[in-house]
Design a protein around this motif. Structure first.
Motif, PDB file in Angstrom:
ATOM      1  N   VAL B  33      58.071  64.619  55.937  1.00 34.44           N
ATOM      2  CA  VAL B  33      57.061  63.728  56.532  1.00 34.44           C
ATOM      3  C   VAL B  33      57.670  62.453  57.086  1.00 34.44           C
ATOM      4  CG1 VAL B  33      55.206  64.598  55.060  1.00 34.44           C
ATOM      5  CG2 VAL B  33      56.375  62.503  54.430  1.00 34.44           C
ATOM      6  N   ILE B 147      56.776  59.556  40.792  1.00 28.21           N
ATOM      7  CA  ILE B 147      55.493  59.138  40.219  1.00 28.21           C
ATOM      8  C   ILE B 147      55.358  57.624  40.271  1.00 28.21           C
ATOM      9  CG2 ILE B 147      54.113  59.029  38.104  1.00 28.21           C
ATOM     10  CD1 ILE B 147      55.211  61.750  37.365  1.00 28.21           C
ATOM     11  N   PHE B 149      56.834  55.370  42.132  1.00 31.79           N
ATOM     12  CA  PHE B 149      56.773  54.768  43.455  1.00 31.79           C
ATOM     13  C   PHE B 149      55.937  55.578  44.431  1.00 31.79           C
ATOM     14  CE2 PHE B 149      59.378  51.199  42.828  1.00 31.79           C
ATOM     15  CZ  PHE B 149      60.427  51.554  41.990  1.00 31.79           C
ATOM     16  N   TYR B 150      54.958  56.330  43.949  1.00 27.62           N
ATOM     17  CA  TYR B 150      54.197  57.207  44.849  1.00 27.62           C
ATOM     18  C   TYR B 150      53.555  56.430  46.003  1.00 27.62           C
ATOM     19  CZ  TYR B 150      51.044  60.686  46.696  1.00 27.62           C
ATOM     20  OH  TYR B 150      50.393  61.541  47.545  1.00 27.62           O
ATOM     21  N   LYS B 151      52.838  55.346  45.666  1.00 33.76           N
ATOM     22  CA  LYS B 151      52.133  54.642  46.739  1.00 33.76           C
ATOM     23  C   LYS B 151      53.119  53.948  47.679  1.00 33.76           C
ATOM     24  CE  LYS B 151      50.993  50.016  44.951  1.00 33.76           C
ATOM     25  NZ  LYS B 151      52.015  49.835  43.908  1.00 33.76           N
ATOM     26  N   GLU B 152      54.276  53.516  47.126  1.00 34.10           N
ATOM     27  CA  GLU B 152      55.288  52.861  47.957  1.00 34.10           C
ATOM     28  C   GLU B 152      55.883  53.833  48.964  1.00 34.10           C
ATOM     29  OE1 GLU B 152      54.928  52.205  44.792  1.00 34.10           O
ATOM     30  OE2 GLU B 152      54.850  50.039  44.629  1.00 34.10           O
ATOM     31  N   LEU B 154      54.633  56.575  50.028  1.00 30.90           N
ATOM     32  CA  LEU B 154      53.612  57.004  50.985  1.00 30.90           C
ATOM     33  C   LEU B 154      53.511  55.990  52.120  1.00 30.90           C
ATOM     34  CD1 LEU B 154      51.346  58.982  51.737  1.00 30.90           C
ATOM     35  CD2 LEU B 154      49.792  57.634  50.337  1.00 30.90           C
ATOM     36  N   LEU B 155      53.432  54.725  51.772  1.00 36.43           N
ATOM     37  CA  LEU B 155      53.333  53.677  52.772  1.00 36.43           C
ATOM     38  C   LEU B 155      54.616  53.593  53.601  1.00 36.43           C
ATOM     39  CD1 LEU B 155      51.987  51.351  54.144  1.00 36.43           C
ATOM     40  CD2 LEU B 155      52.320  49.949  52.119  1.00 36.43           C
ATOM     41  N   SER B 157      56.661  55.983  54.310  1.00 30.13           N
ATOM     42  CA  SER B 157      56.767  57.116  55.223  1.00 30.13           C
ATOM     43  C   SER B 157      55.762  57.024  56.358  1.00 30.13           C
ATOM     44  CB  SER B 157      56.556  58.437  54.476  1.00 30.13           C
ATOM     45  OG  SER B 157      57.389  58.504  53.355  1.00 30.13           O
ATOM     46  N   PHE B 158      54.605  56.441  56.096  1.00 29.93           N
ATOM     47  CA  PHE B 158      53.539  56.445  57.096  1.00 29.93           C
ATOM     48  C   PHE B 158      53.656  55.297  58.101  1.00 29.93           C
ATOM     49  CE2 PHE B 158      49.666  57.639  58.951  1.00 29.93           C
ATOM     50  CZ  PHE B 158      48.857  56.528  59.109  1.00 29.93           C
ATOM     51  N   ASP B 159      53.924  54.094  57.593  1.00 30.61           N
ATOM     52  CA  ASP B 159      53.878  52.926  58.479  1.00 30.61           C
ATOM     53  C   ASP B 159      54.728  51.803  57.901  1.00 30.61           C
ATOM     54  OD1 ASP B 159      51.067  51.277  60.178  1.00 30.61           O
ATOM     55  OD2 ASP B 159      53.226  50.860  60.203  1.00 30.61           O
ATOM     56  N   ASP B 214      47.084  66.952  51.941  1.00 28.39           N
ATOM     57  CA  ASP B 214      47.137  65.976  50.844  1.00 28.39           C
ATOM     58  C   ASP B 214      48.573  65.988  50.329  1.00 28.39           C
ATOM     59  OD1 ASP B 214      47.270  65.061  48.159  1.00 28.39           O
ATOM     60  OD2 ASP B 214      45.137  65.382  47.901  1.00 28.39           O
ATOM     61  N   MET B 215      49.231  64.860  50.346  1.00 29.19           N
ATOM     62  CA  MET B 215      50.660  64.852  50.042  1.00 29.19           C
ATOM     63  C   MET B 215      50.970  65.293  48.612  1.00 29.19           C
ATOM     64  SD  MET B 215      53.446  62.135  51.378  1.00 29.19           S
ATOM     65  CE  MET B 215      53.935  61.196  49.978  1.00 29.19           C
ATOM     66  N   LYS B 216      50.089  64.957  47.674  1.00 30.20           N
ATOM     67  CA  LYS B 216      50.346  65.376  46.281  1.00 30.20           C
ATOM     68  C   LYS B 216      50.302  66.895  46.181  1.00 30.20           C
ATOM     69  CE  LYS B 216      48.242  61.481  43.834  1.00 30.20           C
ATOM     70  NZ  LYS B 216      47.033  61.289  44.679  1.00 30.20           N
TER      71      LYS B 216
END
Lengths: 252, 276
Positions: B33, B147, B149-152, B154-155, B157-159, B214-216
């Motif tokens: 991704v 686990i 740093f999941y939200k980190e 994700l952010l 990779s996305f933007d 859904d990435m998870k």
């Protein structure tokens, strides 16, 4: 707090590899202003926003956002970037995109909690995207995606909202809705919007700044053709659509 | 069938396959991704320098691979962010330097390099117990980081730009992600070999993307697909008497191609519906 500026730029210069992107910018924005910055592409509009976000450091001059240097005020600033820059196929839902705006509140390592989720719901409701919360971001129309990105900027309850060409991928019918949303948001925060589309900007904003490396005008909504020509560096022909040009140009 | 698990090499192969699938399922999703497939390939190939160093200085080539993979990940992360060197140039340079150093070190090693083929092309049936323990430890680290740093990630990779705006330490996290890729390379090296690591890293994740947005769920699916390909490929290689690592990759590649073809055909037949 009377008379305190939300944004203040004093003699700000920015250059990339020797070329001036911003040249001697002096600008002050007050609370609850809705400022539209117009000008040709390449004239420094995005650079100005990046200076306000602390993404670009001026080579000269002083910038304060909400009384502090830009990096210190990031948690109070909401940012809606130019539309094009994301992967349409990315496996992320609208809700997850909006949640990203809560990063500043959550910080490193702390997972998003109930407060963050509630804020996301509220923001989605505000922009009218709650029904699409579980959709993959690429499945939406341009206007819907923009609304999701606005929600992302709103979710951290900012005092200043910065939008970079927000209408670029939105059709004109939707644009009026957007402007009405921004008009509503103006009651709670200060808004600065960058656009190269003069006509659309004029009706709803309070103040207009014309930027092409230098700032040619900053003030109320009335702009003379001479100012526009200086900004755009060529005779500007506006196509009349109803009331709009009358508001932009002083009667002559 | 079950008697075969009496043999330690078979139990190790099972463990290796499972551990490899977990690593490539999770990190592979980020690689796909965030579109860092080339860079991950270069980290994988640069590790060859470490394999050679291990032979030369008589320590485990797998540890050498880990050293060089981490070094290239860090170099890649720092150089692309702090200098003007473009990403794909940096990728090319590290790839070539690592491989060249590996060849030179092996050349300098007196005698013959035992097991070299199994590092290059993988051999899931000859994984020693010590490597299994290393793979398990690395898996624990990878899962824990994913686990935490999941939200980190994700952010990131996305933007990335938005990440900087909201105050995320983007460069540090990028470096961490590349290091996770380096660790994954080490886990996969014994199963499919250094040359094909990149395929094992990307194919299960790419296939998983076809089934979910859904990435998870994508990670979970990628782990499952990794296992199916590893054990399916292993079984096929036994039946057809072919190299195990390459068979695993061929199987996963073919399934992926079939999946894209099926999606393409399905789109063509429903062309009369309004496209979004």
């Amino acid at each position: 707090m009377m008379g305190s500026d939300v944004v203040r730029l004093e003699d700000v210069w920015v250059s990339y590899d020797g070329t001036a992107a911003l040249d001697g910018i002096n600008l002050r924005v007050s609370e609850h202003d809705f400022l539209g910055i117009i000008g040709p592409n390449g004239g420094g509009k995005s650079t100005l926003l990046k200076v306000l976000l602390g993404l670009v450091t001026p080579s000269r001059g002083m910038v304060t956002v909400l009384g502090n240097p830009p990096e210190k005020s990031r948690n109070k600033v909401g940012y809606v970037p130019q539309h094009s820059n994301f992967d349409r196929n990315f496996p992320v839902s609208v809700r997850e995109v909006v949640m990203m705006g809560r990063y500043g509140k959550a910080g490193l390592l702390r997972h998003y909690n109930g407060t963050d989720r509630q804020a996301a719901e509220k923001a989605l409701l505000r922009v009218g995207m709650l029904d699409h919360a579980t959709a993959q971001i690429g499945q939406l129309s341009g206007g819907q995606q923009q609304r999701a990105f606005i929600a992302r900027a709103l979710v951290a309850e900012p005092e200043l909202l910065l939008l970079d060409e927000p209408m670029a991928s939105v059709d004109s019918a939707m644009q009026t809705e957007f402007y009405e949303l921004l008009e509503d948001l103006k009651k709670e925060m200060t808004i600065i919007m960058v656009s190269h589309d003069i006509g659309a900007v004029s009706v709803f904003v309070d103040k207009i700044a014309c930027l092409n490396v230098q700032l040619y005008y900053h003030g109320s909504r009335e702009i003379t053709p001479e100012i526009l020509e200086a900004t755009y560096k060529c005779p500007v022909q506006l196509i009349a659509h109803g009331d709009i040009p009358h508001r932009v140009l002083r009667e002559h | 069938m079950p008697e075969i698990f009496q043999y330690e090499f078979m139990r190790n192969a099972l463990a290796a396959g499972l551990l490899a699938s977990v690593a490539c399922g999770i990190v592979g999703v980020y690689v796909v991704v965030k579109k860092i497939v080339s860079m991950s390939g270069s980290i994988a190939h640069a590790s060859f320098g470490g394999i050679g160093l291990g032979y030369l200085l008589k320590f485990s080539p797998v540890l050498g691979a880990m050293l060089f993979a981490l070094l290239s990940a860090i170099t890649m992360g720092l150089v692309t962010r702090k200098t003007k060197l473009p990403e794909d140039t940096a990728t090319g340079i590290l790839w070539a330097l690592g491989m060249a150093l590996g060849v030179i070190f092996i050349g300098l090693t007196p005698g013959y390099a035992p097991d070299l083929m199994s590092y290059l092309f993988g051999n899931i049936l000859t994984v020693p117990a010590s490597d299994i323990y290393l793979m398990a430890a690395l898996d624990v680290i990878i899962v824990a980081l994913a686990i935490a740093f999941y939200k980190e990630f994700l952010l990131l990779s996305f933007d990335e730009e938005f990440g900087t705006v909201v105050g995320m330490p983007v460069n540090g996290l990028y470096l961490l992600l590349l290091c996770m890729v380096a660790l994954t390379v080490v886990v996969l090296i014994r199963v499919v070999g250094m040359i094909l690591v990149i395929a094992m890293l990307t194919f299960p994740a790419a296939l998983a993307r076809q089934f979910t947005h859904d990435m998870k769920k994508m990670m979970l699916l990628a782990v499952v697909f990794g296992m199916v390909f590893t054990f399916g490929g292993l079984w096929l290689s036994y039946v057809l008497n072919l190299a195990s690592g390459a068979t695993i990759i061929l199987l996963s590649g073919l399934v992926l191609l079939l999946s894209y073809t099926a999606t393409g055909l399905r789109r063509r037949f429903s062309a009369h519906k309004t496209a979004i």
